[in-house]
Design a protein around this motif. Structure first.
Motif, mmCIF file in Angstrom:
data_model
loop_
_atom_site.group_PDB
_atom_site.id
_atom_site.type_symbol
_atom_site.label_atom_id
_atom_site.label_comp_id
_atom_site.label_asym_id
_atom_site.label_seq_id
_atom_site.Cartn_x
_atom_site.Cartn_y
_atom_site.Cartn_z
ATOM 1 N N ARG A 83 0.813 -1.221 0.000
ATOM 2 C CA ARG A 83 0.000 0.000 0.000
ATOM 3 C C ARG A 83 0.847 1.273 0.000
ATOM 4 N N LEU A 84 2.175 1.146 0.004
ATOM 5 C CA LEU A 84 3.037 2.327 0.102
ATOM 6 C C LEU A 84 3.229 3.014 -1.241
ATOM 7 N N SER A 85 3.262 4.331 -1.187
ATOM 8 C CA SER A 85 3.556 5.121 -2.383
ATOM 9 C C SER A 85 5.055 5.029 -2.676
ATOM 10 N N ASP A 86 5.455 5.508 -3.835
ATOM 11 C CA ASP A 86 6.875 5.529 -4.181
ATOM 12 C C ASP A 86 7.671 6.386 -3.196
ATOM 13 N N ASP A 87 7.096 7.503 -2.757
ATOM 14 C CA ASP A 87 7.775 8.357 -1.780
ATOM 15 C C ASP A 87 7.961 7.631 -0.447
ATOM 16 N N ALA A 88 6.949 6.901 -0.048
ATOM 17 C CA ALA A 88 7.054 6.144 1.200
ATOM 18 C C ALA A 88 8.098 5.034 1.072
ATOM 19 N N LEU A 89 8.153 4.381 -0.088
ATOM 20 C CA LEU A 89 9.170 3.348 -0.303
ATOM 21 C C LEU A 89 10.570 3.938 -0.232
ATOM 22 N N TRP A 90 10.721 5.164 -0.696
ATOM 23 C CA TRP A 90 12.013 5.845 -0.599
ATOM 24 C C TRP A 90 12.413 5.997 0.872
ATOM 25 N N LEU A 91 11.451 6.365 1.719
ATOM 26 C CA LEU A 91 11.732 6.502 3.152
ATOM 27 C C LEU A 91 12.130 5.165 3.778
ATOM 28 N N VAL A 92 11.448 4.095 3.368
ATOM 29 C CA VAL A 92 11.789 2.760 3.862
ATOM 30 C C VAL A 92 13.212 2.404 3.445
ATOM 31 N N ALA A 93 13.550 2.680 2.194
ATOM 32 C CA ALA A 93 14.899 2.391 1.705
ATOM 33 C C ALA A 93 15.937 3.185 2.487
ATOM 34 N N GLU A 94 15.628 4.423 2.821
ATOM 35 C CA GLU A 94 16.553 5.240 3.618
ATOM 36 C C GLU A 94 16.776 4.618 4.999
ATOM 37 N N ARG A 95 15.715 4.076 5.584
ATOM 38 C CA ARG A 95 15.852 3.442 6.907
ATOM 39 C C ARG A 95 16.758 2.223 6.810
ATOM 40 N N PHE A 96 16.551 1.410 5.761
ATOM 41 C CA PHE A 96 17.401 0.239 5.580
ATOM 42 C C PHE A 96 18.846 0.662 5.305
ATOM 43 N N LYS A 97 19.019 1.737 4.575
ATOM 44 C CA LYS A 97 20.372 2.218 4.267
ATOM 45 C C LYS A 97 21.100 2.618 5.556
#
Length: 121
Positions: free
Chosen positions: A9-23
């Motif tokens: 259900r996440l938008s592309d912007d939200a996925l970017w935030l998730v990727a930043e957390r994993f980074k």
């Protein structure tokens, strides 16, 4: 074939935030710092001693974890005390460590001594 996960259900912007957390979590020294902080609040000096890192390097990584909202800082006099503020770190580490343990256990089974069909006396 969806399972109704939050990620679907996440938008592309939200996925970017998730990727930043994993980074932020994808660096061994930061993981060492988090492991040390799982025991409770610690000073930079404590963390330098526990991780074996250099003070400047430990401070740099703590700053990145702080900016990401994973840890918090409390100043007392000239000392800074750090603690984990995002409790999901515990769950994430348990999930990843458990998954790796299962995978590695399965791979290690292939390294057990093979039977050759020959009996020894």
């Amino acid at each position: 074939m969806g399972t109704g996960t939050r990620m679907e259900r996440l938008s592309d912007d939200a996925l970017w935030l998730v990727a930043e957390r994993f980074k932020v979590m994808a660096e061994p020294m930061r993981l060492k710092l988090l492991r040390a902080l799982m025991g409770g609040e610690k000073t930079v000096s404590d963390l330098v001693g526990e991780t074996g890192g250099l003070q400047a390097n430990v401070s740099k990584h703590l700053g990145l974890l702080l900016d990401a909202g994973v840890v918090g800082r409390r100043k007392q006099g000239t000392s800074s005390f750090y603690r984990i503020t995002d409790d999901t770190v515990y769950d994430l580490c348990d999930l990843v460590c458990g998954s790796l343990q299962q995978r590695l256990s399965g791979e290690l089974e292939g390294f057990s001594p093979a039977t050759t069909g020959q009996e020894t006396a």
